[in-house]
Motif scaffolding. Sequence first.
Motif, PDB file in Angstrom:
ATOM      1  N   GLY A 139       8.097  -7.979  10.779  1.00  0.00           N
ATOM      2  CA  GLY A 139       8.119  -7.298   9.491  1.00  0.00           C
ATOM      3  C   GLY A 139       6.720  -6.936   9.020  1.00  0.00           C
ATOM      4  O   GLY A 139       6.479  -5.847   8.482  1.00  0.00           O
ATOM      5  N   THR A 163      13.397  -0.353  10.477  1.00  0.00           N
ATOM      6  CA  THR A 163      13.904  -1.696  10.185  1.00  0.00           C
ATOM      7  C   THR A 163      14.534  -2.377  11.408  1.00  0.00           C
ATOM      8  O   THR A 163      15.010  -3.508  11.302  1.00  0.00           O
ATOM      9  CB  THR A 163      14.963  -1.636   9.058  1.00  0.00           C
ATOM     10  OG1 THR A 163      16.044  -0.794   9.463  1.00  0.00           O
ATOM     11  CG2 THR A 163      14.352  -1.078   7.777  1.00  0.00           C
ATOM     12  N   GLN A 171      13.936  -6.144   6.403  1.00  0.00           N
ATOM     13  CA  GLN A 171      14.509  -4.801   6.332  1.00  0.00           C
ATOM     14  C   GLN A 171      14.473  -4.266   4.905  1.00  0.00           C
ATOM     15  O   GLN A 171      14.031  -3.135   4.659  1.00  0.00           O
ATOM     16  CB  GLN A 171      15.962  -4.824   6.825  1.00  0.00           C
ATOM     17  CG  GLN A 171      16.127  -5.063   8.306  1.00  0.00           C
ATOM     18  CD  GLN A 171      17.581  -5.122   8.701  1.00  0.00           C
ATOM     19  OE1 GLN A 171      18.429  -4.412   8.162  1.00  0.00           O
ATOM     20  NE2 GLN A 171      17.900  -5.990   9.658  1.00  0.00           N
TER      21      GLN A 171
END
Length: 253
Positions: A139, A163, A171
């Motif tokens: 991420g 994502t 996400q």
Amino acid sequence: MLKIENLKCSLSNKTIIDNISLDLNSGVLYCVIGRNGSGKSTLFRTINCLVPSDGNIIYDDIDIKQLNIKNRAKYISYLPQTRPLPNISVRLMVEHGRFPHLGFSKTLSENDYKIVEESIKKVGIENLKYKNLCNISGGELQKVYIASTLAQEAKVLLLDEPTTHLDLESQIDILNIIKEINDKDKTIIVILHDLLQAFSFFDYIFIVDDGKIIDSGKPEELYKNENIKKIFNVHLEKEDKENALYKYKIMNY
């Protein structure tokens, strides 16, 4: 405005992008959805002139296909699904976004450094600046790449499944960042495979199938469309709960 006219792309004698025309305005968050193999990623690669194509790609009267790589990067920034993972710091990766704007010496100016710092701040990765890309989470890495595209200051951002392979929290974090960086001077187009996220976070959606745009519209106009059933074999309903994670929910037939 990004104007795409009669775009066609064939690879290995097979038509992948079949006569697509789009008018894309700044300040609108666009999402492209479709089954695997429908041509979504190739559409992005075609817009970025990475594969041979017929048709026109115009940004405010600028013929994108006539530009060299460096000048084209001032207009279009493309973040593919997969990319090399260089053994460099977060800050240096974001600095790479400034390369289209550098002169022969490839030396960053005071203004370039300022733009890099602003891009890092916009996506909230100030604490990662001096870490190595190999030592951060998926991420966090995606945030770094988005910061680099911001530093590029391109007019059009093409984000292909940003994502993918992230946990749910990451996400949602990435999608919120995309909403936050959207402004009247940018055209942002994102490919997603998650229908709920596409319909909940974006202003306008294109449905791609077999290399064609078969339908498009605002989420509130499109969610009952028969093509959703045809392609994804589900139907969507609006979520009534006030604090729902998504505005829409998938229902079984």
